[in-house]
Design a protein around this motif. Structure first.
Motif, PDB file in Angstrom:
ATOM      1  N   LEU A  18       8.840 -13.337   2.510  1.00  0.00           N
ATOM      2  CA  LEU A  18       9.888 -11.736   2.994  1.00  0.00           C
ATOM      3  C   LEU A  18      10.501 -10.756   2.215  1.00  0.00           C
ATOM      4  N   VAL A  19       9.309 -10.386   2.408  1.00  0.00           N
ATOM      5  CA  VAL A  19       9.310  -8.984   1.548  1.00  0.00           C
ATOM      6  C   VAL A  19       9.741  -7.530   2.458  1.00  0.00           C
ATOM      7  N   ALA A  20      10.626  -6.792   1.677  1.00  0.00           N
ATOM      8  CA  ALA A  20      11.419  -5.795   2.345  1.00  0.00           C
ATOM      9  C   ALA A  20      10.362  -4.906   1.504  1.00  0.00           C
ATOM     10  N   ILE A  21      10.761  -3.520   2.147  1.00  0.00           N
ATOM     11  CA  ILE A  21      10.022  -2.712   0.609  1.00  0.00           C
ATOM     12  C   ILE A  21      12.074  -1.461   1.174  1.00  0.00           C
ATOM     13  N   CYS A  22      11.588  -0.468   0.148  1.00  0.00           N
ATOM     14  CA  CYS A  22      12.902   0.242   0.332  1.00  0.00           C
ATOM     15  C   CYS A  22      12.316   1.579   0.189  1.00  0.00           C
ATOM     16  N   LEU A  23      13.135   2.782   0.684  1.00  0.00           N
ATOM     17  CA  LEU A  23      12.098   3.795   0.747  1.00  0.00           C
ATOM     18  C   LEU A  23      13.281   4.801   0.361  1.00  0.00           C
ATOM     19  N   THR A  24      13.240   5.732  -0.725  1.00  0.00           N
ATOM     20  CA  THR A  24      14.069   6.442  -1.347  1.00  0.00           C
ATOM     21  C   THR A  24      13.622   7.619  -1.752  1.00  0.00           C
TER      22      THR A  24
ATOM     23  N   TYR B 128       8.515  12.578   3.736  1.00  0.00           N
ATOM     24  CA  TYR B 128       8.949  13.204   2.499  1.00  0.00           C
ATOM     25  C   TYR B 128       8.853  14.572   1.978  1.00  0.00           C
ATOM     26  N   GLY B 129       8.927  15.708   2.661  1.00  0.00           N
ATOM     27  CA  GLY B 129       8.544  16.950   1.231  1.00  0.00           C
ATOM     28  C   GLY B 129       8.665  17.808   2.931  1.00  0.00           C
ATOM     29  N   THR B 130       8.174  17.244   3.678  1.00  0.00           N
ATOM     30  CA  THR B 130       7.720  18.413   4.773  1.00  0.00           C
ATOM     31  C   THR B 130       8.259  18.712   6.254  1.00  0.00           C
ATOM     32  N   ASP B 131       9.042  17.382   5.911  1.00  0.00           N
ATOM     33  CA  ASP B 131       9.984  17.200   7.374  1.00  0.00           C
ATOM     34  C   ASP B 131      11.084  16.967   7.000  1.00  0.00           C
ATOM     35  N   ALA B 132      11.859  18.330   7.588  1.00  0.00           N
ATOM     36  CA  ALA B 132      13.547  18.540   6.826  1.00  0.00           C
ATOM     37  C   ALA B 132      14.727  17.113   6.828  1.00  0.00           C
ATOM     38  N   GLU B 133      14.331  16.563   8.162  1.00  0.00           N
ATOM     39  CA  GLU B 133      15.085  15.237   8.150  1.00  0.00           C
ATOM     40  C   GLU B 133      15.004  13.989   7.404  1.00  0.00           C
TER      41      GLU B 133
ATOM     42  N   PHE C 257       7.583   3.120  11.137  1.00  0.00           N
ATOM     43  CA  PHE C 257       9.100   4.070  10.771  1.00  0.00           C
ATOM     44  C   PHE C 257       9.182   3.636   9.436  1.00  0.00           C
ATOM     45  N   VAL C 258       9.044   3.284   8.279  1.00  0.00           N
ATOM     46  CA  VAL C 258       8.129   3.169   7.187  1.00  0.00           C
ATOM     47  C   VAL C 258       6.755   4.042   7.241  1.00  0.00           C
ATOM     48  N   ASP C 259       5.964   4.556   7.547  1.00  0.00           N
ATOM     49  CA  ASP C 259       5.300   5.676   7.909  1.00  0.00           C
ATOM     50  C   ASP C 259       5.825   6.718   7.571  1.00  0.00           C
ATOM     51  N   LEU C 260       7.268   6.730   8.720  1.00  0.00           N
ATOM     52  CA  LEU C 260       7.293   8.226   9.111  1.00  0.00           C
ATOM     53  C   LEU C 260       8.017   8.680   7.771  1.00  0.00           C
ATOM     54  N   LEU C 261       8.145   7.850   7.021  1.00  0.00           N
ATOM     55  CA  LEU C 261       8.960   8.195   6.096  1.00  0.00           C
ATOM     56  C   LEU C 261       8.436   8.332   4.841  1.00  0.00           C
ATOM     57  N   ALA C 262       7.698   8.085   4.519  1.00  0.00           N
ATOM     58  CA  ALA C 262       6.867   7.710   3.143  1.00  0.00           C
ATOM     59  C   ALA C 262       5.927   8.877   3.245  1.00  0.00           C
ATOM     60  N   ASN C 263       5.672   9.029   4.460  1.00  0.00           N
ATOM     61  CA  ASN C 263       4.586  10.236   4.669  1.00  0.00           C
ATOM     62  C   ASN C 263       4.885  11.684   4.755  1.00  0.00           C
TER      63      ASN C 263
ATOM     64  N   ASP D  70       0.611  -1.045  -0.378  1.00  0.00           N
ATOM     65  CA  ASP D  70       0.295  -0.082   0.130  1.00  0.00           C
ATOM     66  C   ASP D  70       0.783   1.427  -0.190  1.00  0.00           C
ATOM     67  N   VAL D  71       2.050   1.226   0.782  1.00  0.00           N
ATOM     68  CA  VAL D  71       2.926   2.568   0.805  1.00  0.00           C
ATOM     69  C   VAL D  71       3.754   2.441  -0.688  1.00  0.00           C
ATOM     70  N   ALA D  72       4.105   1.887  -0.859  1.00  0.00           N
ATOM     71  CA  ALA D  72       4.549   1.335  -2.296  1.00  0.00           C
ATOM     72  C   ALA D  72       3.328   2.433  -3.681  1.00  0.00           C
ATOM     73  N   ALA D  73       2.573   1.512  -3.309  1.00  0.00           N
ATOM     74  CA  ALA D  73       1.579   1.719  -4.334  1.00  0.00           C
ATOM     75  C   ALA D  73       1.126   3.392  -3.645  1.00  0.00           C
ATOM     76  N   ALA D  74       1.393   3.647  -2.956  1.00  0.00           N
ATOM     77  CA  ALA D  74       0.638   5.574  -2.465  1.00  0.00           C
ATOM     78  C   ALA D  74       2.079   6.350  -3.216  1.00  0.00           C
ATOM     79  N   HIS D  75       2.572   5.893  -2.739  1.00  0.00           N
ATOM     80  CA  HIS D  75       4.245   6.872  -2.590  1.00  0.00           C
ATOM     81  C   HIS D  75       5.251   5.884  -4.192  1.00  0.00           C
ATOM     82  N   PRO D  76       4.607   6.453  -4.791  1.00  0.00           N
ATOM     83  CA  PRO D  76       5.103   5.429  -6.200  1.00  0.00           C
ATOM     84  C   PRO D  76       7.009   5.993  -6.557  1.00  0.00           C
ATOM     85  N   ASP D  77       6.931   7.296  -6.384  1.00  0.00           N
ATOM     86  CA  ASP D  77       7.667   8.392  -6.112  1.00  0.00           C
ATOM     87  C   ASP D  77       9.115   8.031  -4.987  1.00  0.00           C
ATOM     88  N   LEU D  78       8.920   7.504  -4.518  1.00  0.00           N
ATOM     89  CA  LEU D  78       9.179   7.406  -2.662  1.00  0.00           C
ATOM     90  C   LEU D  78      10.107   5.501  -2.400  1.00  0.00           C
TER      91      LEU D  78
END
Length: 574
Positions: free
Chosen positions: A162-168, A214-219, A206-212, A132-140
Motif C-alpha cells: 500500500l503506497v502513499a504519496i505526500c505532496l507539499t 505548483y508555481g502556476t496555479d495560485a490555489e 488530484f495528484v497530477d493537479l497538485l504536482a503540475n 514517477d511523480v515523485a521522481a519528476a518533482h523531488p521538491d514537492l
C-alpha cells in the motif's frame, strides 16, 4: 513493475465461461456481464428494508432512487429477493467492452502505461505513477510504503504494497510518518472497495493537479506551501487486481483477496466472493449494523475488528499522521481548532456522508463536519448528511474510525449518479472527465479547510478572486475583487446550515494569514454588507512591491465572526 495476470486470467476466464453459460441457460433475462447488474428493490421504508437486506448479506449500492434501494445482483439474487417478498426490477445491466491490450513496462522503463477497460490504469500503474511523480518533482513529492496487502502477508508473488504519496513544498521535517507535523494534513484515500474505479482515477488526477500546478496555479501553490497532502489512490490493491481480470467487463470484486475464510465463488460474482469488506473492518464500532458474518457476502466484516492487513495499514497511517484530539466518550468533541481532514472516495450515489455512520445521532463536532461537507457539495451538488439520514447505517468504516479515534474531520464522497450513461461502479473511462470537473473544486475546498475545518467551514466561501492578469506598472494601483458567499452550500441533504450575512472582507499580500500576514480591509462593492453573498473590493497599491510575481489571499467573514478559507491569486508587478 510487471503485471501478474496471465495464469490468473486463464483460470478465471475458463471458470467464467462455464459459469456464464450455466446462468444464461437457466435465466436468460438476468443482468448480463461478468460482474452482474443492479437490481431495484421497491420499498416505502428504505431504512428498515436496508437494515434487513444488510443483515441478510445483500450488496446494497450506496445510492437510492426515491425510497427504492439498489442491490448488486444476478439471477440468483433477484430470485432470493423475490422470495423475501420484494418487487424487483433490473435497473442496470453490466456493460461489456473489448478488453484493451496492456503494454506494461519493460526493465522499469515506462512504455505506454498499462490500462484496461477503455483507459483506466492498472493497480500497478497507479502505484508506479506515484513514483514517477515523485521522481519528476523531488521538491514537492515523496512516496511512502505504508503497509502490505493480504496476499503479500501470505508470501504470495501476487502481493502488493500500500503506497502513499505526500505532496507539499518540501521543507526539513515534512512528509514524515509522525503526528508532529508543523503543517496541517489532508488525506485522500481511494478504492477501499476495489471495484469502484472512479475513486482511484480521481485520486490520481488530484495528484497530477497538485504536482503540475505548483508555481502556476495560485490555489495549488498556496495549498502546497502550507499543507501536506497525502494520497493513497489504491487502498485495496489485491482486490483491484481481481477486478482487472474480467475479460469483457471488470469483475465486481468489492473486498480484499483473503480467501482463507470460506469456500466462495471463483471468479467472483455479485453475491458470492472471497475477501473481507475493508470498509466494515475498521475497529470503531466494528461488527454492528450494516455488516455480515458470512465470509462470501459483500459486506463480510472479517473474523475480528481490524483483522485485515490493509485495514491495519490504513488505520496506522491515520493514527500516525494525526495526534489524538478527542476524549474517549462518543459525546466528547474535538477542539474547534483541530487541524486535519480525511476524505475517502467511493462510488456511486452522488452523495457526501459524514460521521456518525452507525446512528442518526449527531457527532459532537457535527456543525463543522456538516458545514464542510455541504460546502464541498456546493460544487458537485451531492446529497449530504449522515449515512443513516440519506442512505443506511454502517459500522466499521474509515471516516468513523478516524473521527472516533482522533477527532479529526472525515467524510466520504460517493462519486457518480445512480442513473444515466455514467452510472455504476465501472463507468466508461470518458465519464471521468465530468466527474473530475465536478469534484476538483470540492476536493480543493476540503484540502484548504484542513487547517481548521471545524472553524473555517463555518465562514463564507470566497470565490471569483479577480486581480489583473497583465503586468501592473510599479507605483500604480490595481483593483482586487472577490465574492464572499455564506450560502455556498449544496442544496440536497439533511441539516443544511443556515446562511448568514457576509459582513467583512480582507486581503493579504505575499504573507498568508496563517503566517502572520498583514490584513487589509476590503469594502462592500455595493456600499453595504447586508447580504449572504457580497462582492468585496479593494484598491491595492504596488508601492514597495518588487518587480515580479506576488501572491494575494482573500478571506470573507460572516455575521457570527467566522472567517472562511482563504482563496489565492497571483499578480505581476513590472
Amino acid at each position: 513493475m510487471t503485471l501478474r495476470s496471465g495464469a490468473v486470467t486463464a483460470l478465471l476466464t475458463a471458470t467464467l465461461i462455464a459459469s456464464t453459460a450455466a446462468t444464461a441457460a437457466s435465466t436468460p433475462a438476468a443482468p448480463r456481464g461478468e460482474g452482474a447488474g443492479v437490481l431495484r428493490v421497491s420499498t416505502s421504508t428504505p431504512l428498515t428494508t436496508a437494515a434487513r437486506l444488510q443483515a441478510a448479506g445483500f450488496d446494497l449500492v450506496e445510492s437510492r432512487i426515491g425510497t427504492d434501494l439498489l442491490v448488486v445482483g444476478d439471477a440468483a439474487v433477484r430470485s432470493r429477493l423475490g422470495r423475501m417478498g420484494y418487487r424487483v426490477t433490473v435497473q442496470q445491466t453490466a456493460p461489456t467492452t473489448e478488453r484493451p491490450v496492456s503494454t506494461g513496462r519493460t526493465n522499469g522503463i515506462a512504455a505506454a502505461a498499462a490500462t484496461f477497460y477503455g483507459g483506466y490504469l492498472t493497480a500497478d500503474e497507479y502505484v508506479q505513477h506515484l513514483s514517477d511523480v515523485a521522481a519528476a518533482h523531488p521538491d514537492l513529492a515523496v512516496t511512502r510504503d505504508v503497509g502490505d496487502s493480504w496476499r503479500k502477508t501470505q508470501g504470495l508473488a501476487t502481493g502488493n504494497d500500500l503506497v502513499a504519496i505526500c505532496l507539499t513544498k518540501l521543507q526539513p521535517g515534512d512528509c514524515q510518518l509522525t503526528p508532529t507535523s508543523t503543517k496541517p494534513r489532508f488525506l485522500l484515500i481511494g478504492a477501499v472497495h476495489a471495484r469502484e474505479l472512479s475513486a482511484t482515477e480521481l485520486s490520481n488526477r488530484f495528484v497530477d493537479l497538485l504536482a503540475n500546478g505548483y508555481g502556476t496555479d495560485a490555489e495549488v501553490t498556496s495549498l502546497l506551501d502550507s499543507t501536506e497532502v497525502w494520497v493513497v489512490p489504491v487502498g485495496n490493491p489485491d482486490g483491484r487486481e481481481i477486478v482487472e481480470q474480467g475479460t469483457t467487463s471488470p469483475y465486481l470484486q468489492r473486498k480484499n483477496a483473503n480467501n482463507s475464510l470460506g469456500a466462495c465463488a471463483v471468479p467472483p460474482t455479485s453475491s458470492n466472493q472471497h475477501g473481507v469488506d475493508l470498509n466494515r473492518n475498521f475497529t470503531w464500532k466494528w461488527g454492528g449494523t450494516g455488516t455480515s458474518t458470512n465470509p462470501c457476502d459483500q459486506t463480510f466484516r472479517g473474523s475480528s475488528a481490524g483483522s485485515e492487513p490493509e485495514t491495519v495499514a490504513l488505520s496506522q497511517l491515520m493514527t500516525t499522521l494525526y495526534p489524538d484530539q478527542r476524549g474517549p466518550l462518543a459525546t466528547d468533541a474535538a477542539p474547534l481548532t483541530t487541524p486535519g481532514y480525511m476524505l475517502t472516495l467511493h462510488s456511486y450515489a452522488n452523495m457526501h456522508v459524514i460521521p456518525w455512520g452507525d446512528t442518526t445521532t449527531k457527532a459532537p463536532n457535527d456543525a463543522g463536519l456538516r458545514s464542510a461537507a455541504f460546502r464541498a457539495s456546493y460544487y458537485n451538488g451531492y446529497q449530504t448528511g449522515q449515512p443513516g439520514q440519506i442512505l443506511y447505517t454502517v459500522t466499521g468504516s474509515t471516516d468513523d474510525y478516524l473521527y472516533g479515534e482522533r477527532g479529526v474531520a472525515a467524510s466520504t464522497m460517493e462519486v457518480g449518479p445512480n442513473s444515466g450513461s455514467c452510472t455504476g461502479f465501472t463507468p466508461a473511462y470518458s465519464c471521468q472527465d465530468g466527474f473530475w470537473t465536478a469534484n476538483k473544486p470540492a476536493m480543493m475546498y476540503l484540502a484548504k479547510a484542513a487547517r481548521a475545518p471545524y472553524q473555517l467551514s463555518l465562514g463564507p466561501t470566497t470565490t471569483s478572486v479577480t486581480a489583473p492578469t497583465t503586468t501592473v506598472t510599479a507605483g500604480t494601483t490595481f483593483t482586487l475583487t472577490a465574492t464572499g458567499n455564506d450560502n455556498a452550500y449544496g442544496t440536497s441533504g439533511v441539516g443544511k446550515p443556515t446562511a448568514q450575512t457576509v459582513n467583512a472582507g480582507r486581503y493579504f499580500v505575499d504573507t498568508a494569514p496563517w503566517n502572520g500576514g498583514t490584513a487589509v480591509a476590503m469594502t462592500a462593492n455595493d456600499g453595504s454588507w447586508n447580504s449572504t453573498s457580497e462582492v468585496a473590493k479593494a484598491t491595492v497599491p504596488t508601492a514597495g512591491l518588487t518587480a515580479g510575481k506576488h501572491q494575494l489571499w482573500v478571506q470573507t467573514r460572516d455575521s457570527s465572526g467566522n472567517w472562511g478559507p482563504a482563496t489565492s491569486a497571483f499578480v505581476t508587478v513590472g
